[in-house]
Motif scaffolding. Sequence first.
Motif, short mmCIF file in Angstrom:
data_model
loop_
_atom_site.label_atom_id
_atom_site.label_comp_id
_atom_site.label_asym_id
_atom_site.label_seq_id
_atom_site.Cartn_x
_atom_site.Cartn_y
_atom_site.Cartn_z
N ASP A 52 37.63 20.00 36.64
CA ASP A 52 36.81 19.75 36.25
C ASP A 52 35.78 21.20 36.70
O ASP A 52 34.47 20.54 36.76
N GLN A 53 36.26 21.71 36.57
CA GLN A 53 35.85 23.56 36.66
C GLN A 53 35.98 24.44 35.24
O GLN A 53 37.26 24.19 35.30
N ARG A 54 34.82 25.43 35.37
CA ARG A 54 34.84 26.06 34.67
C ARG A 54 35.48 26.80 35.15
O ARG A 54 36.83 27.76 34.83
N THR A 55 35.39 27.50 36.64
CA THR A 55 36.13 28.66 37.10
C THR A 55 36.09 28.18 38.51
O THR A 55 35.18 27.41 39.00
N VAL A 56 36.66 28.83 39.44
CA VAL A 56 36.46 28.80 40.86
C VAL A 56 36.70 29.73 41.35
O VAL A 56 36.83 31.01 40.77
N GLU A 57 35.96 29.82 42.74
CA GLU A 57 35.73 31.27 43.84
C GLU A 57 36.27 31.00 45.00
O GLU A 57 35.95 30.00 45.36
N GLY A 132 36.50 33.06 38.52
CA GLY A 132 34.80 33.31 38.48
C GLY A 132 33.86 34.61 38.82
O GLY A 132 34.80 35.40 38.12
N PRO A 133 34.47 35.47 39.40
CA PRO A 133 34.14 36.39 39.96
C PRO A 133 35.18 38.03 39.69
O PRO A 133 36.28 37.36 39.76
N ALA A 199 35.70 36.18 46.74
CA ALA A 199 34.27 35.20 46.80
C ALA A 199 32.85 35.86 45.45
O ALA A 199 33.12 37.00 45.96
N GLN A 200 32.19 34.36 44.96
CA GLN A 200 31.35 34.89 44.25
C GLN A 200 30.33 36.14 44.33
O GLN A 200 29.62 36.81 43.71
N ALA A 205 34.84 41.64 53.86
CA ALA A 205 35.58 42.22 54.38
C ALA A 205 36.88 41.63 54.63
O ALA A 205 36.75 40.44 55.72
N VAL A 206 38.29 41.52 54.70
CA VAL A 206 39.61 40.91 54.73
C VAL A 206 39.56 40.88 56.63
O VAL A 206 39.64 42.05 56.79
N ALA A 207 39.85 39.34 57.31
CA ALA A 207 40.38 39.93 58.58
C ALA A 207 40.72 40.75 58.83
O ALA A 207 42.13 40.31 58.33
#
Length: 235
Positions: A52-57, A132-133, A199-200, A205-207
């Motif tokens: 029930d969300q238009r976008t996810v992030e 989303g992003p 992420a929005q 940085a990727v660990a």
Amino acid sequence: MSATTGRTTPSRAAVAALLRKELLLERKVPQVVPAMGLFSITTFVIFHFGLDQRTVEGPLAAGVLSVTLLFAAMLGANRLFVSDKEEGGFDALLLAPVDRTSLFVAKVLSFLAFLVVLEVVMLPAFAVLLLGPTPDAGEWLRLVGMLALADLGIAIIGALVGALSIQTRARDLILPLIALPLLVPVIICLANGIAPLLAQEGAMAVAGRWPAVLALYDLIFGLLAYAVFDFLLDD
């Protein structure tokens, strides 16, 4: 006399021949890739309405993408040895004077190619239906790098467990029961590794430990699978 005595065909030539056969078979009678592609798009649609969300992030987007990839890959792994078994190719290879690990390497490479084609379809669908992003080019490259490491691990486990399960009557049940627990580390590393890229607030940085752990997993399980594959076929 040992079952392996007299196998003189060079492994590289055998791998090339077997890989060519796998790719030609999938091109002429597409089964694996279309099934995985349709499953992944359908799953995104279900997530779109189910959440029930238009976008996810962020972590949620990473989890949806990782889980969808895992279950779509299970469909492909389930079909990886079916044509060989049904058409006698499996038995023919056991009698042929070739190193049986050539079959394992060819199956891993072909499954890896199928997963790459799947993601060419899957990522745009994910971006349109859920994401989303919008990651920039650098973030997409890092995302593809993490997916490539995960794909290799999935292909190794899929080929190994697929060869084991195809020799049982309940192969459709056996494969996910064995493969899914083995692939939990891959999904954990993939989801945690790509979450910052989705992420929005902009990519973080990727660990470094997540790609390192994935690469180590690929190396260890690749060597283990290569070592035991011949033994599995003998049993």
